[in-house]
Scaffold this active site. Structure first.
Site, PDB file in Angstrom:
ATOM      1  N   GLY A 178       0.776  -1.231   0.000  1.00  0.00           N
ATOM      2  CA  GLY A 178       0.000   0.000   0.000  1.00  0.00           C
ATOM      3  C   GLY A 178       0.808   1.282   0.000  1.00  0.00           C
ATOM      4  O   GLY A 178       0.242   2.363  -0.173  1.00  0.00           O
ATOM      5  N   ASP A 179       2.126   1.192   0.178  1.00  0.00           N
ATOM      6  CA  ASP A 179       2.969   2.394   0.139  1.00  0.00           C
ATOM      7  C   ASP A 179       4.364   2.019  -0.351  1.00  0.00           C
ATOM      8  O   ASP A 179       5.373   2.441   0.209  1.00  0.00           O
ATOM      9  CB  ASP A 179       3.038   3.045   1.524  1.00  0.00           C
ATOM     10  CG  ASP A 179       3.715   4.413   1.494  1.00  0.00           C
ATOM     11  OD1 ASP A 179       3.672   5.075   0.438  1.00  0.00           O
ATOM     12  OD2 ASP A 179       4.303   4.817   2.517  1.00  0.00           O
ATOM     13  N   LEU A 180       4.407   1.236  -1.412  1.00  0.00           N
ATOM     14  CA  LEU A 180       5.684   0.727  -1.904  1.00  0.00           C
ATOM     15  C   LEU A 180       6.448   1.825  -2.639  1.00  0.00           C
ATOM     16  O   LEU A 180       5.931   2.435  -3.575  1.00  0.00           O
ATOM     17  CB  LEU A 180       5.442  -0.451  -2.847  1.00  0.00           C
ATOM     18  CG  LEU A 180       6.674  -1.271  -3.228  1.00  0.00           C
ATOM     19  CD1 LEU A 180       7.208  -2.022  -2.006  1.00  0.00           C
ATOM     20  CD2 LEU A 180       6.341  -2.251  -4.349  1.00  0.00           C
TER      21      LEU A 180
END
Length: 279
Positions: free
Chosen positions: A170-172
């Site tokens: 979700g926040d790569l």
């Protein structure tokens, strides 16, 4: 007591050195009684819900392609030390395309199937995109047609037709992929659940200060091709998620009153849209 924070006694932390302090939490490199060097993170209220979802994701992933969660106590996490070399560092030594290929390999690893059901706390994409939908509604009411309205419509269509739904980081991005003793691992997951193609969308906007890369249409096309091959999806789907995410990020920055980064994200989204037109 170690430094200015008291960690749970059962963690046997003998010393702690603060290495980062962000809006999300304060991070310590800690040495435990057995000589292990690990990471402790004291979560802050502003992003506590997101961080706890991320902890649930780490516990579920249990070290597969992901930093291992060793223990948790209320708002404090104890994790293995993933290493000190980031994927951003890799760009400097081996180039951006090499870094993109590594990101794709890491994605494949932590997306591996699990027999363990995913945590119920993971956030679905409809809620994840809520700031974009809110901004698009405001623009629509004010008679404004622009990227937010277009991206919201695109996101709704993508969400309605999700494929390969699974737990997502979700926040790569390049500083959340770290090299250490166990190879390349992800850190700091946000904990989403949805279409696997969403998980690489943030990569197009990073590194944040490398506008020479993030707005480069050849780079965007290359990344889209690599991730499409990795996920066995069409390039246009990858680009549509990237465009929708870029506008979502811009909406977040607008909520925070950060016009500079809002503009940067919209510039990336515009470049992605140009590539999408030609795909």
């Amino acid at each position: 007591m170690t430094g200015s924070f008291s960690f749970p006694a059962e963690w046997a932390i003998e010393s702690a050195r603060q290495i980062a302090d962000t809006v999300v939490g304060t991070v310590y490199e800690v040495t435990r009684a057995g000589g292990e060097v690990d990471i402790a993170k004291v979560l802050k209220p502003r992003a506590l819900e997101d961080s706890l979802r991320g902890a649930d994701f780490m516990a579920w992933r249990d070290g597969i392609g992901c930093v291992r969660l060793i223990a948790r106590s209320q708002n404090v996490l104890l994790m293995e030390h993933a290493g000190k070399v980031t994927l951003r560092d890799r760009i400097a030594t081996h180039g951006d395309r090499d870094a993109t290929r590594i990101a794709a390999e890491v994605l494949t690893e932590y997306h591996r199937p699990s027999e363990t059901p995913p945590p119920a706390s993971l956030q679905p994409l409809q809620r994840y995109f809520s700031s974009l939908f809110k901004k698009a509604e405001e623009d629509h009411r004010n008679g404004i047609t622009g990227p937010f309205v277009e991206a919201a419509e695109m996101a709704q269509a993508l969400i309605a037709d999700q494929r390969n739904v699974k737990p997502l980081h979700g926040d790569l991005h390049h500083e959340n992929i770290i090299f250490g003793p166990r190879g390349w691992l992800i850190i700091d997951p946000a904990g989403l659940i949805g279409d696997a193609a969403l998980d690489i969308a943030n990569m197009f906007s990073n590194p944040l200060d490398r506008h020479d890369l993030t707005r480069d249409e050849d780079r965007i096309a290359f990344m889209a091709g690599v991730f499409a091959d990795t996920l066995k999806r069409d390039v246009r789907t990858i680009l549509r998620y990237a465009f929708a995410y870029g506008c979502l990020s811009a909406a977040w920055h607008e909520e925070d009153g950060n016009e500079k980064d809002r503009g940067h994200e919209l510039a990336v989204a515009a470049a992605i849209k140009n590539v999408l037109r030609q795909a």
